[in-house]
Design a protein around this motif. Sequence first.
Motif, short mmCIF file in Angstrom:
data_model
loop_
_atom_site.label_atom_id
_atom_site.label_comp_id
_atom_site.label_asym_id
_atom_site.label_seq_id
_atom_site.Cartn_x
_atom_site.Cartn_y
_atom_site.Cartn_z
N TRP A 1 -17.56 -33.45 21.50
CA TRP A 1 -16.37 -32.61 21.56
C TRP A 1 -15.16 -33.32 20.97
N GLU B 1 -13.14 -28.66 20.44
CA GLU B 1 -14.07 -28.06 19.48
C GLU B 1 -15.41 -28.78 19.48
N ASP C 1 -18.90 -28.67 17.17
CA ASP C 1 -19.50 -28.19 15.93
C ASP C 1 -20.98 -28.60 15.92
N SER C 2 -21.86 -27.61 15.83
CA SER C 2 -23.29 -27.89 15.83
C SER C 2 -23.74 -28.60 14.56
N LYS D 1 -23.94 -24.18 9.88
CA LYS D 1 -23.02 -23.06 9.66
C LYS D 1 -23.45 -21.83 10.45
N VAL E 1 -18.41 -18.49 15.16
CA VAL E 1 -17.55 -19.31 16.00
C VAL E 1 -17.20 -18.51 17.24
N ALA F 1 -22.47 -25.21 24.23
CA ALA F 1 -22.61 -26.31 23.28
C ALA F 1 -23.91 -27.08 23.51
N LYS G 1 -20.16 -22.84 16.04
CA LYS G 1 -19.18 -23.68 16.73
C LYS G 1 -18.76 -23.03 18.05
N ILE H 1 -15.29 -23.15 20.50
CA ILE H 1 -13.90 -23.59 20.63
C ILE H 1 -13.41 -23.25 22.03
N HIS I 1 -9.30 -21.51 13.15
CA HIS I 1 -10.65 -21.91 13.58
C HIS I 1 -11.68 -20.83 13.28
#
Length: 447
Positions: free
Chosen positions: A97, A113, A115-116, A119, A122, A156, A167, A169, A194
């Motif tokens: 994170w 945030e 991010d895995s 793509k 979100v 997450a 992602k 957030i 974002h």
Amino acid sequence: MHSFHQDIVDDDYVDVSRDVELVRPGPDTKTATTTCKQLGSTAVHDGHLIYVSSYIDSISAILRPISLKIHDNPELKFEEFIAHDTLTKFLKTRQGWKVTPSAYGMATAFVAEFDSGRKGPVISYNVEYDALTEIGHSCGHNLIAICSVAAALAAASTMTKFSVPGKVILFGTPGEEGGGGKIKLLDAGAYSEHAVDINLISHPGNVPDSALVRTNAYASFRVEYFGREAHAAASPWEGINALDGLITAYNALSVLRQQTMPGDIIQGHITDGGSTPNIIHAYAAGVFVVRATNKKRLKMLREKVGNCFEAGAQASGAELKITPGMAYDDHVPNKILGGVCRTAFNALGGEIPTADLDLIWGASQASTDQGNISYAMPSLSLGFKIESEVGPHNPGFAKAARTRAAHDAALKAGKALAVTGLEILSSRDLLKAAREEFEDMLKGQDE
């Protein structure tokens, strides 16, 4: 399943691995699996639901002291420094994170945030943590905070476990109680920068659980009348009575209420009514609020209310000044998101009814800046019940928001919101449907 010490405070956070081993499902998990199969639902991935439930159970003992610290240190809008520091300090301990404290020009806002690395969509969650003057956390924002944190962390972790792209957030949104922190974040570009696709939040209450919570649109404003002083007995004809203007308008509002629609609310109080009875009052003022079921109707009601104040000015001869205050849009729940959330929540033992009834149960005449989020992207505000003899904005509700039962209810809601986000991350069709519903809603408002 990991076990943790119950009395964790300040820096003594335990770093739980994001790869929780699901050796044996707990009671909630068994119910979830069975119920999903009985319902024949294809809207919720059983593996996600089982994993999320176990993961959130594993961090419950960490989140409990965070909730209590926020609750026991109530802070007003944009002054939530203890809550901000407690949450950001904790989130910085979580693997993967990225945390930005004091974000977008607000000292007590933050962004976290995950991010895995793949793509995808979100998804975002909003965290609230401000309290009310004199009655503390009588809106249960400490529970909203841990619900959203639990949901985001679980989503997450599940993304890593199941290779889900996209992602997550987590927005720390201060000042919900009259400060419009989410609106400030919207205006600052936080959500657009974002590239957020959907936004999720929850709210406790003493009413039935609801996935499709709707709230009223709201606008506040200050009204001032400026007249001319004169001796009230010797030469009243030389004066212009500002208080007469305000009282005339107040009475006109009372008459207007007979012709308003269900859901229309007009509230107000006089803040300045003169200093002494033997002087024609040169100044009078009040603060007023109007609410309606949606912002389109609010615009119409606001115009009618404005005419009442103009009438007061015309009748008294006083000069009128209206200063707009905070305004919130109505919250429009996304039914696609609500359907997924309902399935997940009920699989965990909840009893949220079908959409048509849920829309009725979930209707509230309260207002929130989450409403503005719902006009910017598909949004959902899951309402979860806690045991309380009174509703929010009452000292008794603050007491209820501190109980273990309320904590467990918040985490159950967090599980449902985590799964809701994961289903959107995992299904292009669901995201497309949610977006199409959102666009249709906006078109309907313009017609």
